[in-house]
Design a protein around this motif. Structure first.
Motif: not given
Length: 461
Positions: A437-455
């Motif tokens: 898993r990554s939270y940086v760059g373009y793709r990591g940011a999308l993963t981060l958004l999923e993680r934040i709002y799923s939480t």
């Protein structure tokens, strides 16, 4: 995780802090010898620890296992040879015990490089580890050593000691022509940063996308020791962090007259990623047309997904957090704060840096937080003790909505008390299993958004 409960207090920021508690509750870093995991993060490199019994195991279990349940890698965890220094070595010295261990390790472990790390016992009794290791170096054995006793600092400073030991003791002199399009990447602390593998992969992908060849140095994308030997041939060193690795890059500048580009903020999302790529491209004198074409392609993909996210965001905005706090190391804290403010419009309520950065870097870190955006300035606090960190978060103004806290496992009970949401983003992260898993760059940011709002959604359900 009780192993991390108490630790002697590191250097404080002010005299008032120095006069306070002499221990740290629920510490957020490890001893300097924890840099054994930095050595193990280089493919086919094996650390050898000269320390007391249990030290190496505790470092692995805390930094790697109970932090995203990361693997030991090729040479980490249970593979690491250790002298397990005892009372005998305290009284008579442990140099011969270390020599025997190195000889035995050479017979049973297949490695491209061995890195000897010292613990408190040999450093305090004065074992001449350098002399032992130099004897093996004279025989052509690929081996270096770093002094990493716990009183010398934490695993951040230990990481720099390991990197610099390899550079000074293993790399050959170089006076040839450098490749202007090759960059040495110095960024996150392996294993301690829970998402380091995925993050380095994304950073490398972005840099290669604009036309660079990247010596990523650590992790599965590294070519290992051969890549380290190629360090002097690179056109420049890129330090992508607020302070970590700066002294290493300055050593390379002094040793090889190699240019240095320092970018303090890890890029998360389209805005920061584009700015990051343009700054690197300008420094490396890359063709602007190719760089802009790559950015355009990445942004088109990124905003396509963001467009789908806006339906959710506009529908549920009334129930989503408006303010946030971050308690973590300066690299992720700064990057997350910038992303959440500039691209989500959230309001920072409390920012706490926890890794005890050296005093000489703190003003620069403060300055970065004070210019998060053109109209947003944040005052950051430097705290290590979890009791004080939690008191600071409790005292922050989160308005009328439940807060969202970006922190560690140590914050879980606090967040329950505050009826908020938590996203674990730093050491220790014991409620996340992390592979790539990554939270940086373009793709990591999308993963981060999923993680934040799923939480957030699952918390409100």
């Amino acid at each position: 995780m009780a192993l991390l409960a108490l630790k002697p207090r590191a250097a404080s920021d002010t005299k008032a802090e120095e006069a306070e508690a002499t221990h740290i509750e629920l510490v957020r870093y490890a001893c300097a010898i924890g840099a054994m995991q930095s050595a193990a993060a280089i493919p086919r490199v094996v650390p050898i620890t000269h320390c007391g019994p249990g030290c190496a195991d505790k470092q692995y279990m805390n930094i790697a296992f109970y932090n995203g349940y990361q693997s030991a890698g090729y040479g980490g965890g249970p593979v690491v040879p250790s002298t397990n220094a005892s009372q005998r070595e305290v009284i008579f010295g442990g140099a011969e015990r270390l020599r025997e261990l190195i000889e035995s390790s050479l017979k049973v472990i297949d490695a491209d490089l061995f890195v000897v790390l010292t613990g408190c016992i040999p450093d305090l009794v004065g074992d001449d580890v350098g002399s032992v290791v130099r004897d093996f170096q004279k025989r052509g054995v690929p081996i270096v050593y770093a002094e990493t006793g716990g009183f010398r600092g934490n695993n951040f400073t230990g990481h720099e000691a390991v990197s610099q030991a390899i550079i000074e003791q293993y790399l050959e002199p170089w006076d040839g022509t450098r490749d202007a399009k090759t960059v040495n990447l110095w960024s996150l602390l392996p294993y301690h940063n829970t998402f380091w593998r995925g993050d380095l992969e994304e950073i490398k992908r972005l840099l290669e996308g604009i036309g660079l060849k990247v010596n990523v140095l650590f992790g599965p994308d590294s070519a290992g020791v051969s890549e380290w030997r190629d360090i002097p041939k690179a056109g420049f060193n890129l330090v992508l962090s607020p302070w970590l690795n700066l002294s290493t890059a300055k050593l390379l500048k002094e040793k090889y007259d190699q240019p240095l580009l320092h970018i303090p903020v890890l890029p998360i999302g389209a805005r920061q990623s584009a700015a990051f790529l343009r700054e690197v491209a300008a420094f490396a004198k890359l063709p602007e047309k190719h760089v802009e074409s790559f950015i355009e392609t990445e942004e088109q993909r990124y905003y396509t997904y963001i467009d789908g996210f806006t339906d959710f965001y506009s529908e549920y905005w009334w129930g989503l957090p408006a303010k946030f706090a971050v308690a973590g190391d300066s690299a992720y804290n700064l990057a997350l704060t910038k992303f959440l403010v500039t691209q989500l419009g959230l309001i920072p309520a409390k920012q706490i840096v926890t890794e005890d950065p050296p005093l000489e870097y703190r003003d620069a870190i403060r300055d970065e937080f004070r210019r998060i955006d053109h109209d947003v300035s944040v005052e950051v606090e430097f705290l290590e003790d979890s009791y004080r960190i939690h008191e600071a978060i409790r005292g922050a103004d989160f308005g009328q909505k439940p807060p969202i806290i970006f922190g560690t496992t140590w914050e879980r009970d606090l967040v329950k008390e505050m009826k908020g949401s938590i996203v674990e983003v730093g050491f220790p992260t014991s409620y996340e299993v992390v592979l790539s898993r990554s939270y940086v760059g373009y793709r990591g940011a999308l993963t981060l958004l999923e993680r934040i709002y799923s939480t957030v959604v699952s918390h409100s359900a």
